[in-house]
Design a protein around this motif. Structure first.
Motif, PDB file in Angstrom:
ATOM      1  N   SER A 124      -2.496  -1.261   9.047  1.00 39.10           N
ATOM      2  CA  SER A 124      -2.050  -2.173   7.992  1.00 39.10           C
ATOM      3  C   SER A 124      -0.766  -2.859   8.455  1.00 39.10           C
ATOM      4  CB  SER A 124      -1.806  -1.417   6.690  1.00 39.10           C
ATOM      5  OG  SER A 124      -0.699  -0.548   6.799  1.00 39.10           O
ATOM      6  N   MET A 157       3.002  -4.128   8.773  1.00 35.61           N
ATOM      7  CA  MET A 157       4.276  -3.472   8.459  1.00 35.61           C
ATOM      8  C   MET A 157       5.398  -4.500   8.420  1.00 35.61           C
ATOM      9  SD  MET A 157       4.096  -0.024  10.825  1.00 35.61           S
ATOM     10  CE  MET A 157       3.359  -0.849  12.238  1.00 35.61           C
ATOM     11  N   VAL A 173       7.638   9.103   2.103  1.00 36.62           N
ATOM     12  CA  VAL A 173       6.514   8.190   1.898  1.00 36.62           C
ATOM     13  C   VAL A 173       6.090   8.141   0.434  1.00 36.62           C
ATOM     14  CG1 VAL A 173       4.159   7.601   2.594  1.00 36.62           C
ATOM     15  CG2 VAL A 173       5.709   8.708   4.233  1.00 36.62           C
ATOM     16  N   LYS A 217       0.836  -1.200   0.000  1.00 35.32           N
ATOM     17  CA  LYS A 217       0.000   0.000   0.000  1.00 35.32           C
ATOM     18  C   LYS A 217       0.870   1.248   0.000  1.00 35.32           C
ATOM     19  CE  LYS A 217      -3.842   2.127   2.524  1.00 35.32           C
ATOM     20  NZ  LYS A 217      -4.754   1.983   3.680  1.00 35.32           N
ATOM     21  N   ARG A 218       2.018   1.143   0.656  1.00 35.28           N
ATOM     22  CA  ARG A 218       2.952   2.272   0.682  1.00 35.28           C
ATOM     23  C   ARG A 218       4.367   1.762   0.947  1.00 35.28           C
ATOM     24  NH1 ARG A 218      -0.082   2.515   5.160  1.00 35.28           N
ATOM     25  NH2 ARG A 218      -1.467   4.070   4.255  1.00 35.28           N
ATOM     26  N   THR A 229       2.608  -2.188   4.493  1.00 34.27           N
ATOM     27  CA  THR A 229       3.486  -1.019   4.505  1.00 34.27           C
ATOM     28  C   THR A 229       4.923  -1.509   4.612  1.00 34.27           C
ATOM     29  OG1 THR A 229       1.850   0.469   5.513  1.00 34.27           O
ATOM     30  CG2 THR A 229       4.167   1.053   5.781  1.00 34.27           C
ATOM     31  N   ALA A 274       0.510   3.974   9.116  1.00 36.25           N
ATOM     32  CA  ALA A 274       0.138   2.619   8.695  1.00 36.25           C
ATOM     33  C   ALA A 274      -1.342   2.360   8.908  1.00 36.25           C
ATOM     34  CB  ALA A 274       0.984   1.590   9.432  1.00 36.25           C
ATOM     35  N   ASP A 278      -2.258  -4.716   1.421  1.00 37.71           N
ATOM     36  CA  ASP A 278      -2.182  -3.416   2.088  1.00 37.71           C
ATOM     37  C   ASP A 278      -0.954  -3.283   2.985  1.00 37.71           C
ATOM     38  OD1 ASP A 278      -2.958  -5.293   3.968  1.00 37.71           O
ATOM     39  OD2 ASP A 278      -4.422  -3.986   4.957  1.00 37.71           O
ATOM     40  N   SER A 290       3.125   6.487  -1.715  1.00 35.42           N
ATOM     41  CA  SER A 290       1.809   5.876  -1.538  1.00 35.42           C
ATOM     42  C   SER A 290       1.259   5.371  -2.861  1.00 35.42           C
ATOM     43  CB  SER A 290       0.827   6.898  -0.942  1.00 35.42           C
ATOM     44  OG  SER A 290       1.279   7.346   0.324  1.00 35.42           O
TER      45      SER A 290
END
Length: 266
Positions: free
Chosen positions: A84, A86, A226, A33-34, A188, A81, A186, A228
């Motif tokens: 989500s 990590m 970041v 997700k990122r 991170t 986050a 999703d 995204s």
């Protein structure tokens, strides 16, 4: 720390001409997700550079202020986050490992960790072995005149070397992502690293030119850069992250042309 398999079997996706990430982007966009590139917190050598004369660079620890910065960073990262999962990749340098441990320990029980891995390819640029302050300052001035990307430190690396190992890391990360994410879309991905290494990773991910690289600056201590994922499955830097590294306005990528960046860098 949890280990990640060296390789994961998968079928190559169809080639894409719409984004610079290409093959790696498609793997990352499916599960991540990122992507968060984290600059380590304040180190003792940043306060007293004379330390480099008797302490190896990779053993330089955080200051007390750096410990506080890392703790605050953990809370910001947890909020980003938003529950989500990590996964962390951490430079083996002491200041990066201490930053990771402190930010991890500060997070609440609601934070969802799926693993972490020490990653030597995220280490800082090798500036040689023991260094005295006078010679270090002399080399930094010479580097400014010569150019940051190609200047090679005696007994050390150039930024081009860091770029090469960063490129290798991105390939491995792309291969590992389906396992790291545990099938979720999703996750991170967090990389705790160093200023120049972060800029080299950005250069690789966005297919930037050497001239673009030369305009960037290192992020401040305990800063998150970041990337995204958008609704069109492309990654873009958020506005604060662009400011943190003085990210250049990229009109077109070096290979694919003007359409390559549409939907990612606005």
């Amino acid at each position: 720390m949890a280990a990640v398999p060296a390789s994961v079997s998968f079928s190559p996706p169809a080639p894409s001409t719409g984004v610079c990430f290409g093959y790696h982007h498609q793997k990352l966009a499916k599960y991540a997700k990122r992507i968060v590139l984290v600059q380590h917190a304040e180190s003792t050598a940043q306060v007293n550079p004379d330390i480099y004369g008797h302490l190896p660079d990779w053993k330089v620890p955080l200051t007390k202020n750096g410990d506080k910065q890392a703790a605050a960073l953990g809370l910001r990262l947890e909020k980003l986050a938003g529950g989500s999962p990590m996964f962390f990749y951490v430079s083996p340098y002491e200041r990066a490992k201490q930053t990771y441990i402190r930010l991890r320990d500060t997070m609440t029980k609601g934070a969802l960790f799926v693993g972490a891995k020490e990653e030597p390819r995220l280490a800082d640029q090798q500036l040689g072995n023991y260094q005295n302050t006078a010679s270090r300052n002399e080399l930094l001035q010479l580097r400014r005149r010569y150019g940051k990307f190609y200047f090679r430190y005696r007994e050390g690396e150039s930024a081009a070397d860091v770029y090469n190992r960063g490129s290798s890391f991105i390939e491995s990360m792309s291969h590992d992502i389906s396992t790291v994410s545990q099938g979720r879309a999703d996750v991170t991905l967090v990389m705790v690293s160093h200023g120049l290494t972060i800029r080299c990773l950005l250069m690789r991910l966005f297919d930037m030119s050497v001239d673009d690289f030369e305009t960037m600056v290192p992020p401040s201590n305990a800063t998150m850069v970041v990337l995204s994922r958008g609704p069109d499955n492309t990654f873009s830097l958020d506005p604060d992250s662009k400011l943190a590294v003085r990210f250049p306005e990229l009109k077109a990528c070096r290979v694919h042309g003007e359409d390559c960046r549409v939907g990612r860098l606005r």
